[in-house]
Scaffold this motif. Structure first.
Motif, short mmCIF file in Angstrom:
data_model
loop_
_atom_site.label_atom_id
_atom_site.label_comp_id
_atom_site.label_asym_id
_atom_site.label_seq_id
_atom_site.Cartn_x
_atom_site.Cartn_y
_atom_site.Cartn_z
N PRO A 143 0.82 -1.27 -0.01
CA PRO A 143 -0.07 -0.14 -0.03
C PRO A 143 0.84 1.09 -0.01
O PRO A 143 0.37 2.21 -0.36
N ALA A 144 2.08 1.19 0.14
CA ALA A 144 2.97 2.12 0.37
C ALA A 144 3.21 2.89 -0.91
O ALA A 144 3.61 4.05 -1.29
N LEU A 145 2.99 1.86 -1.90
CA LEU A 145 3.20 2.30 -3.26
C LEU A 145 2.15 2.95 -4.00
O LEU A 145 2.37 3.49 -5.05
N ILE A 146 0.91 3.20 -3.17
CA ILE A 146 -0.05 3.76 -4.00
C ILE A 146 0.16 5.22 -3.83
O ILE A 146 0.48 6.01 -2.97
N PRO A 147 0.14 5.73 -5.25
CA PRO A 147 0.54 7.27 -5.25
C PRO A 147 -0.50 8.05 -4.70
O PRO A 147 -1.76 7.79 -4.72
N GLN A 148 -0.21 9.14 -4.17
CA GLN A 148 -1.34 10.08 -3.56
C GLN A 148 -2.30 10.51 -4.68
O GLN A 148 -1.28 11.18 -5.76
N LYS A 149 -3.51 10.67 -4.63
CA LYS A 149 -4.30 11.23 -5.71
C LYS A 149 -4.41 12.66 -5.76
O LYS A 149 -4.35 13.28 -4.66
N MET A 202 -10.71 7.65 -7.94
CA MET A 202 -10.57 8.76 -9.18
C MET A 202 -11.70 8.68 -10.26
O MET A 202 -11.48 9.00 -11.29
N ARG A 203 -12.80 7.68 -9.91
CA ARG A 203 -13.71 7.58 -10.73
C ARG A 203 -14.39 8.73 -11.29
O ARG A 203 -14.81 8.74 -12.42
N TRP A 204 -14.42 9.72 -10.45
CA TRP A 204 -15.34 11.00 -10.79
C TRP A 204 -14.57 11.70 -11.96
O TRP A 204 -15.17 12.25 -12.90
N LEU A 205 -13.18 11.16 -11.97
CA LEU A 205 -12.46 12.06 -13.26
C LEU A 205 -13.10 11.67 -14.59
O LEU A 205 -12.70 12.36 -15.57
N ARG A 206 -13.47 10.35 -14.61
CA ARG A 206 -13.94 9.85 -15.76
C ARG A 206 -15.21 9.70 -15.83
O ARG A 206 -15.85 8.82 -16.58
N SER A 207 -16.16 10.26 -14.98
CA SER A 207 -17.60 10.07 -15.15
C SER A 207 -18.35 11.01 -15.77
O SER A 207 -17.78 11.97 -16.02
#
Lengths: 263, 432
Positions: free
Chosen positions: A177-183, B346-351
């Motif tokens: 999970p540490a590899l999940i990039p910040q959105k 991030m589904r919002w971005l493509r919805s």
């Protein structure tokens, strides 16, 4: 490519098939499968029916191939070996050892970087849209925008997606999970002479509401929003969706944002 | 601006194959550029303000137009102005930065002529002029492609797919348009705008990473799509698939097997579904027909969809977004929950709303607060849209739809009256 190999192995058995395979052009996405994994028949369950000349192909992969045969036959076996390697690869990369190898490649951006401008060259992961071979070519998954892209190079675009599978990249982020990039909430706004284009802007507002809904759903479900920020733009400890406009402005400094939209 | 007498120049200029402009546009990495017509450059009005942005402006302009440096032309410049120009040159050297590194073979023929200038220009001067010419051409280009002939020329380039295709899988090879993120030169390289997902991408080939985004400008793609609203931006593949043929160019994206697969699926799908937003769920083969049927039923349950929404033809509004065009992460066939740490965020971005009426903000506003978009008496107040959310579970029965229709807009739209009044609506009545 195949001829190269044939001539090489005929004379020189010190170069291992797998070494050759992963280092040949176009196969940059593959990692090397351990010998132990390949020799454990349990890991190969069900592949006999998928691959022609299964035993010969397996022998070739494990460098114990010693059948005297015509070039045509050899070519067929060679083809089967590559197919078999791909199918085993899909299974191998979701094992602990396989994941480690793929994480290394991921960190080196061996699979390329996200073409989306707002993803800031986030490294990609290979994935398939189907676990059944001969259906879909390999695609690349970006962990930041959570979308999938076609590989840039046509030689990568020909790789079967089933050699990576539909689950691998998701498992990788579950295990690490540490590899999940910040959105990020940053996005592109189509503009004409500095004015936002109405159709795009209206859709963006609608999408922002979708995002707010999601945030609310997560909050209601008590998903650790206190510890981690949902989006990188979030201000610590508060729901900053309200100052959305300000953030958008801050991120698109090029054009002074007018308060009007054009049709 | 007294620097230039167009009538002098037009006598000597000719836009041949070996013109500076043609040479510049034929350089590797300059494939996105249109050839600006000399008429456009020769109109002083089109160059307003560029003199201050480009060092050695006059020489650069002469180079672009393949004009022999003429005494008459330069004598138009007063001494003062010439000094000013030299100063600017020093000031803006830094600004050039990127352009200086660019290959300048195309400028050779122009450069040679400048060798025997009256002042006896040195080689370094020539390279400065060359880079100035490129900067000036780029800035003129950004203006040209928003003009009528320029945008027409870009349309031809667009139709020949000179700008490439969207890399996003669910855009199915939509043709993209070049765009800059800023109109100031020397800041960012050119990007590609996809009208199907309304997002921007880095060009796949690194040779475009030396091209300044300001040479295309922030306005171009938006204006392009407004200028040609009837243009079908849906990808070639999708269109040809409807005809039962596979497009050659997009086929290369797929393996031959895949293309064959697509063709196989076309028949079964098009028979059950003829709606343009027919769901395409690659990778989900099981129970596809069932899902398709459910989707069809849901689409049929929608209120009448507008032909155009917010000034855009409905089928051209982000055709690559919305339900079934959002990637759904799965592990062994099971969807990854939104609540998981690595779950989709991030589904919002493509919805995109299933019911496009939801995007008709003006109408929704007036339904809520009274009045009418056109300022006429309200006559379409009872046209209520069923709200079916993109992200939510499908609502089976009509009651649920009705309920959400009555509750959603009020809760969602509340607190945003500002954005409505911003939308340029003439008649904004008081809150009701």
């Amino acid at each position: 490519m195949m001829d190269d190999f044939a001539s090489e192995t005929d004379s020189d058995y010190t170069s291992y098939w797998r070494d050759w395979f992963i280092s040949s052009r176009g196969n940059e996405y593959f990692c090397e499968i351990d010998e132990e994994y390949l020799t454990d028949r349990f890991n190969l369950t069900g592949l006999q029916t998928e691959v022609h000349y299964y035993q010969h192909a397996l022998d070739l992969i494990t460098d114990v191939f010693d059948l005297d045969c015509e070039d045509d036959m050899r070519e067929t076996i060679e083809k089967s070996a590559r197919h078999l390697y791909g199918l085993v690869h899909a299974r191998y990369i979701v094992t602990t050892r396989g994941l480690v190898k793929m994480v290394e490649k991921f960190k080196k951006s061996d699979f390329g970087k996200c073409p989306r401008v707002h993803c800031d060259s986030q490294p990609l992961l290979p994935m398939g849209l189907s676990d059944v071979p001969y259906q879909k070519s390999v695609k690349l998954y970006c962990g930041r925008c959570e979308d999938i892209y076609n590989p840039k190079s046509s030689r990568h675009a020909q790789i079967d997606g089933a050699y990576f599978g539909t689950s691998f990249h998701n498992i990788l982020f579950q295990v690490y999970p540490a590899l999940i990039p910040q959105k990020s909430r940053r996005r592109y706004e189509p503009r004409v002479f500095g004015f936002r284009v109405h159709a795009g802007a209206a859709l963006a507002r609608w999408q922002a509401e979708e995002r707010t809904d999601m945030r609310k759903r997560l909050k209601d479900a008590n998903i650790g929003l206190d510890t981690t920020k949902l989006f990188i733009e979030d201000i610590d400890g508060q729901d900053s969706e309200t100052n959305e406009e300000a953030i958008i402005k801050a991120n698109t400094v090029e054009v002074p944002p007018p308060s009007t939209t054009v049709r | 601006m007294p620097e230039f007498d167009p009538s002098d120049m037009s006598a000597t200029s000719s836009q041949g194959v070996d013109s500076w402009i043609a040479g510049f546009c034929n350089l590797t990495g300059h494939e996105y550029f249109a050839e600006v017509s000399e008429d456009f450059i020769e109109d002083d009005f089109n160059l307003t303000g560029l003199q201050a942005q480009v060092p050695m402006y006059k020489e650069a302009l002469e180079m672009i137009l393949d004009v022999e440096p003429s005494e008459t032309g330069s004598s138009n410049l007063s001494e003062e102005e010439e000094e000013e120009e030299e100063e600017e040159e020093d000031d803006e050297e830094g600004l050039l930065g990127e352009e200086l590194d660019q290959p300048v073979e195309g400028a050779q023929n122009g450069g040679n002529r400048n060798q025997n200038r009256r002042n006896g220009r040195t080689n370094s001067d020539t390279s400065v002029i060359e880079s100035s010419a490129e900067l000036l051409y780029g800035l003129i280009h950004a203006r040209y492609i928003t003009s009528r002939p320029g945008i027409q020329q870009m349309l031809e380039k667009y139709e020949l797919a000179h700008f490439g295709y969207c890399p996003r899988v669910y855009c199915h090879g939509t043709k993209v348009l070049p765009v800059g993120r800023t109109d100031t030169p020397g800041q960012e390289t050119v990007k590609l705008f996809c009208p199907s997902c309304l997002d921007i991408y880095t060009p796949p080939n690194s040779r475009f990473q030396a091209v300044d985004g300001a040479f295309f400008g922030t306005t171009f793609p938006g204006l392009f799509l407004m200028t040609f609203p009837e243009l079908d931006i849906a990808p070639a593949k999708k269109r040809s698939r409807d005809n039962g043929a596979t497009n050659e160019e997009t086929e290369s994206i797929l393996s031959p097997n895949e293309a064959a697969q697509h063709q196989g699926m076309t028949a079964s799908r098009s028979s059950s579904l003829t709606l343009p937003s027919a769901p395409l769920i690659p990778g989900v083969n099981t129970a596809k027909d069932e899902r398709a049927a459910a989707q069809a039923a849901m689409l049929a349950a929608l209120p009448p969809q507008p032909a155009t929404i917010n000034g855009v033809a409905a089928q051209n509004l982000a055709p690559g977004l919305g339900r079934s065009k959002i990637y759904e992460p799965k592990i062994y066939g099971f969807r990854v929950s939104e609540r998981a740490k690595g779950g989709p965020r991030m589904r919002w971005l493509r919805s995109k709303p299933l019911d496009l009426n939801e995007l008709d903000e003006a109408r929704i506003y007036h339904e809520k607060y009274g009045g009418n978009v056109d300022g006429d008496p309200d006559d379409e107040a009872d046209e209520e849209g069923g709200n079916i959310e993109d992200n939510e579970e499908e609502e089976g029965d009509g009651d649920a739809v009705m309920q959400s229709a009555s509750t959603r807009p009020s809760s969602k739209r509340k607190g945003k009256p500002n954005s409505k009044s911003k939308a340029g609506i003439a008649n904004v009545p008081g809150g009701g």
